[in-house]
Scaffold this active site. Structure first.
Site, short mmCIF file in Angstrom:
data_model
loop_
_atom_site.label_atom_id
_atom_site.label_comp_id
_atom_site.label_asym_id
_atom_site.label_seq_id
_atom_site.Cartn_x
_atom_site.Cartn_y
_atom_site.Cartn_z
N PRO A 155 0.72 -1.16 0.02
CA PRO A 155 -0.13 0.07 -0.08
C PRO A 155 0.84 1.17 0.05
O PRO A 155 0.39 2.37 -0.07
CB PRO A 155 -0.76 -0.05 1.39
CG PRO A 155 -0.10 -1.16 2.31
CD PRO A 155 0.75 -2.04 1.34
N ASP A 200 2.00 2.00 -11.90
CA ASP A 200 0.94 2.94 -12.07
C ASP A 200 1.00 3.76 -11.06
O ASP A 200 1.86 3.84 -10.03
CB ASP A 200 -0.30 2.35 -12.42
CG ASP A 200 -0.52 1.19 -11.58
OD1 ASP A 200 -0.36 1.34 -10.46
OD2 ASP A 200 -0.91 0.13 -12.00
N LYS A 250 -3.43 4.86 -14.56
CA LYS A 250 -4.91 4.98 -14.73
C LYS A 250 -5.33 6.03 -13.69
O LYS A 250 -4.91 5.79 -12.49
CB LYS A 250 -5.62 3.96 -14.77
CG LYS A 250 -5.41 2.96 -16.05
CD LYS A 250 -6.18 1.75 -15.51
CE LYS A 250 -5.07 0.72 -15.13
NZ LYS A 250 -5.55 -0.66 -14.99
N GLY A 290 0.10 -1.66 -7.30
CA GLY A 290 -0.02 -1.36 -5.79
C GLY A 290 -0.78 -2.59 -5.01
O GLY A 290 -1.61 -3.20 -5.84
N GLY A 291 -0.46 -2.33 -3.88
CA GLY A 291 -1.09 -3.54 -2.88
C GLY A 291 -1.00 -5.03 -3.52
O GLY A 291 0.34 -5.25 -3.80
N ILE A 340 -5.69 -8.57 -6.12
CA ILE A 340 -7.10 -7.93 -5.57
C ILE A 340 -7.42 -6.76 -6.20
O ILE A 340 -6.49 -5.74 -6.22
CB ILE A 340 -6.78 -7.91 -4.04
CG1 ILE A 340 -6.48 -9.24 -3.49
CG2 ILE A 340 -7.87 -7.31 -3.18
CD1 ILE A 340 -6.49 -9.37 -2.21
N THR A 391 -2.16 -6.12 0.46
CA THR A 391 -3.32 -5.30 -0.02
C THR A 391 -3.71 -4.31 0.89
O THR A 391 -3.59 -4.24 2.31
CB THR A 391 -4.31 -6.32 -0.24
OG1 THR A 391 -5.44 -5.80 -1.06
CG2 THR A 391 -5.14 -6.78 0.86
N MET A 435 -11.92 1.79 -3.57
CA MET A 435 -12.40 2.55 -4.51
C MET A 435 -13.96 3.00 -4.21
O MET A 435 -14.66 3.19 -5.12
CB MET A 435 -12.24 1.93 -6.04
CG MET A 435 -10.99 1.74 -6.28
SD MET A 435 -11.00 0.42 -7.81
CE MET A 435 -11.17 -1.16 -7.16
N GLY A 495 -3.08 5.40 3.16
CA GLY A 495 -2.85 4.48 4.19
C GLY A 495 -1.32 3.95 4.25
O GLY A 495 -0.76 3.71 3.09
N1 SAH Z 1 -4.47 -4.14 -5.85
C1 SAH Z 1 -4.72 -3.11 -4.70
C2 SAH Z 1 -6.07 -2.46 -5.10
C3 SAH Z 1 -6.07 -1.76 -6.30
S1 SAH Z 1 -7.50 -0.79 -6.49
C4 SAH Z 1 -4.54 -3.73 -3.42
O1 SAH Z 1 -4.41 -4.78 -3.14
O2 SAH Z 1 -4.53 -2.80 -2.71
C5 SAH Z 1 -7.23 0.70 -5.92
C6 SAH Z 1 -7.88 0.97 -4.57
O3 SAH Z 1 -6.94 0.59 -3.51
C7 SAH Z 1 -7.81 2.61 -4.38
O4 SAH Z 1 -8.80 3.21 -4.88
C8 SAH Z 1 -7.91 2.36 -2.78
O5 SAH Z 1 -9.37 2.03 -2.35
C9 SAH Z 1 -7.07 1.40 -2.31
N2 SAH Z 1 -6.01 1.51 -1.92
C10 SAH Z 1 -4.79 0.95 -2.33
N3 SAH Z 1 -3.66 1.53 -1.62
C11 SAH Z 1 -4.10 2.46 -0.51
C12 SAH Z 1 -3.62 3.20 0.26
N4 SAH Z 1 -2.43 3.14 0.73
N5 SAH Z 1 -4.65 3.80 1.35
C13 SAH Z 1 -5.94 3.66 1.28
N6 SAH Z 1 -6.53 2.96 -0.01
C14 SAH Z 1 -5.79 2.22 -0.74
#
Ligand code: SAH
Length: 474
Positions: free
Chosen positions: A238, A261, A283, A314-315, A319, A344, A396, A425
């Site tokens: 994150p 991204d 995106k 990210g994450g 997921i 995630t 999201m 976060g």
């Molecule tokens: N694959 C990612 C999610 C991608 S969808 C995962 O597993 O975390 C993108 C969404 O993830 C964002 O719109 C938000 O809702 C959430 N997100 C990702 N990183 C975040 C962060 N650092 N703090 C809060 N929400 C986060």
């Protein structure tokens, strides 16, 4: 505040690191005490022709007594001593005297180091970890010699002495492998495979003969076409770089090209191999910088060019990350790939906000859903989300927040049901708002919220009051 100001100032601690070839170069060292002796040892080891100017040399010079590279001139220095010399090191035991001598040396146009006076020094001598031919040099830019020493001893303890043998072996085979593997990118990968693999392992065990044998075998077996491209689909977590996995970091450091991204944070991008080509395929909501099909296609194209392609997401890539779609294309095209899970957002944000997602007094289940609006409506299974004794994490969901809260209330959750919004976060800038289904939309309107944001719905949110730790650290 003081630190903040300092960080924005350009300071003399900004220096350019370099390794000098002092072979047969004249270096002048002024001083005969302990401090000078430790510099003398380093300069002689570095290949310099060293002239030490000092009335007397202390006992610490004894190991260098018979060294032909060292010449002692028992006298005081004068301004003629600094013409046409490569370096001057000023290290008498008297700092006022050092200042006077340093000025003379600067006037003669020499590079000058003055013991304990970084502002008078045009070069600094770093702390050193010697695994010759590998050298690790550390400097705090003279801001904190103690910090530099601490770091040096840490790295020293962690770096096996056998790295020296690995360096020597690499040197021995450099030319041979250059001739055998013509393309530089293939050659880099060949080396990485050897040093990261069996050869490296054998050397670290001290089995030098076996390592040499393994090296010969690898060269014989090498076939130019065996190093085909690969895609690494890696979850970057994150935001906090400390949350990367070891495997993620390893692959980040050995890729040839990275597709990333917006969700991948800056500090994480800084850990990607600096030679790797960077391709932003980010995106934004309602605006696709690069369409998903094109990303899938790029991955295939780059991998088929023989590159190691890092797809950093990210994450966790599986997921709400479309990682599945990306590797589907790779599988169809016969491109090899590996997937590295990431932390995630739900796990990362919950931990850093002090909200245990399935605390057993409050929740037996946890749902991850996307609140992404399609045609202005949130299309979710509301009766399932409004069940008691569970936690719902919404990715999201910021745009749809008012609708989400309203629908959950309509399907049976109380207006007082706890809910949290976590923005950015796990990053230093993390912001957490806790409220109820009835009050959060209003509360969000009265704050400036920076994306990305995550929503957590459930009784577990109340635990934050007791368990918050990240923002309250001292
Ligand atoms: N694959 C990612 C999610 C991608 S969808 C995962 O597993 O975390 C993108 C969404 O993830 C964002 O719109 C938000 O809702 C959430 N997100 C990702 N990183 C975040 C962060 N650092 N703090 C809060 N929400 C986060």
């Amino acid at each position: 505040m003081i630190l903040g100001q300092k960080l924005t100032q350009r300071k003399r601690s900004h220096r350019f690191p370099a390794f000098l070839d002092l072979q047969d170069k004249t270096v002048v060292l002024i001083g005969g005490g302990d401090r000078a002796a430790s510099k003398a040892g380093r300069l002689v080891a570095g290949g310099a022709k060293l002239t030490v100017i000092a009335e007397n040399l202390c006992q610490a010079f004894a190991p260098l007594a018979n060294d032909e590279s060292l010449k002692h001139e028992p006298r005081t220095s004068n301004s003629d001593d600094f013409n046409n010399v490569a370096l001057v090191v000023v290290a008498t035991e008297d700092s006022d005297q050092n200042t006077v001598i340093a000025k003379q040396a600067h006037a003669a146009g020499a590079w000058v180091n003055v013991a304990n006076q970084p502002d008078m020094s045009s070069f600094l001598i770093p702390s050193l970890i010697d695994r010759s031919p590998l050298l690790v040099a550390i400097s705090s830019g003279a801001t904190s010699p103690v910090l530099a020493r601490l770091l040096t001893s840490r790295i020293d303890a962690f770096l096996p002495h056998t790295y020296s043998d690995l360096g020597k072996l690499a040197d021995t085979y450099r030319e041979k492998i250059k001739q055998h593997v013509g393309d530089w990118r293939q050659r880099r990968r060949f080396w990485e495979k050897l040093l990261n693999g069996r050869v490296g392992e054998l050397i670290l065990q001290g089995r030098i003969d076996s390592a040499e044998q393994a090296m010969e075998n690898a060269i014989q077996e090498h076939d130019q076409h065996s190093l085909s491209g690969e895609v690494y689909l890696v979850g970057a977590g994150p935001g906090d770089p400390d949350l990367l996995s070891f495997r993620a970091l390893r692959l980040m450091q050995q890729c040839d090209i990275v597709l990333f991204d917006r969700l991948v944070s800056e500090p994480i991008m800084r850990l990607v191999n600096s030679d790797a080509e960077r391709v932003y395929v980010g995106k934004r909501r309602n605006e696709h910088a690069v369409p998903q099909e094109s990303i899938n296609g790029l991955l295939v194209t780059y991998a088929k060019q023989g590159k190691r392609v890092l797809r950093l997401k990210g994450g966790d890539p599986f997921i709400f990350g479309r990682g599945g779609e990306e590797i589907e294309t790779l599988a169809e095209q016969g491109v090899s790939f590996q997937v590295v899970p990431g932390i995630t957002a739900a796990a990362g944000c919950a931990s850093y906000a002090g909200i245990p997602l399935t605390h057993r007094d409050h929740a037996q289940a946890c749902l991850f859903v996307t609140g992404h609006l399609k045609d202005g409506s949130v299309d979710l299974d509301w009766p399932a989300l409004a069940r008691p004794h569970q936690t719902v994490v919404i990715y999201m969901g910021l745009m749809g927040l008012p609708v989400i809260c309203q629908k959950l209330i309509e399907h049976g959750l109380a207006e007082e049901h706890p809910i949290a919004l976590i923005a950015e976060g796990t990053r230093q800038s993390q912001q957490v708002l806790t409220a109820t289904l009835g009050t959060l939309p209003e509360l969000v309107n009265s704050h400036i919220i920076k994306p990305p944001t995550l929503i957590i719905v459930g009784d577990v949110v109340t635990l934050r009051e007791k368990l918050a730790w990240f923002e309250t650290r001292s």
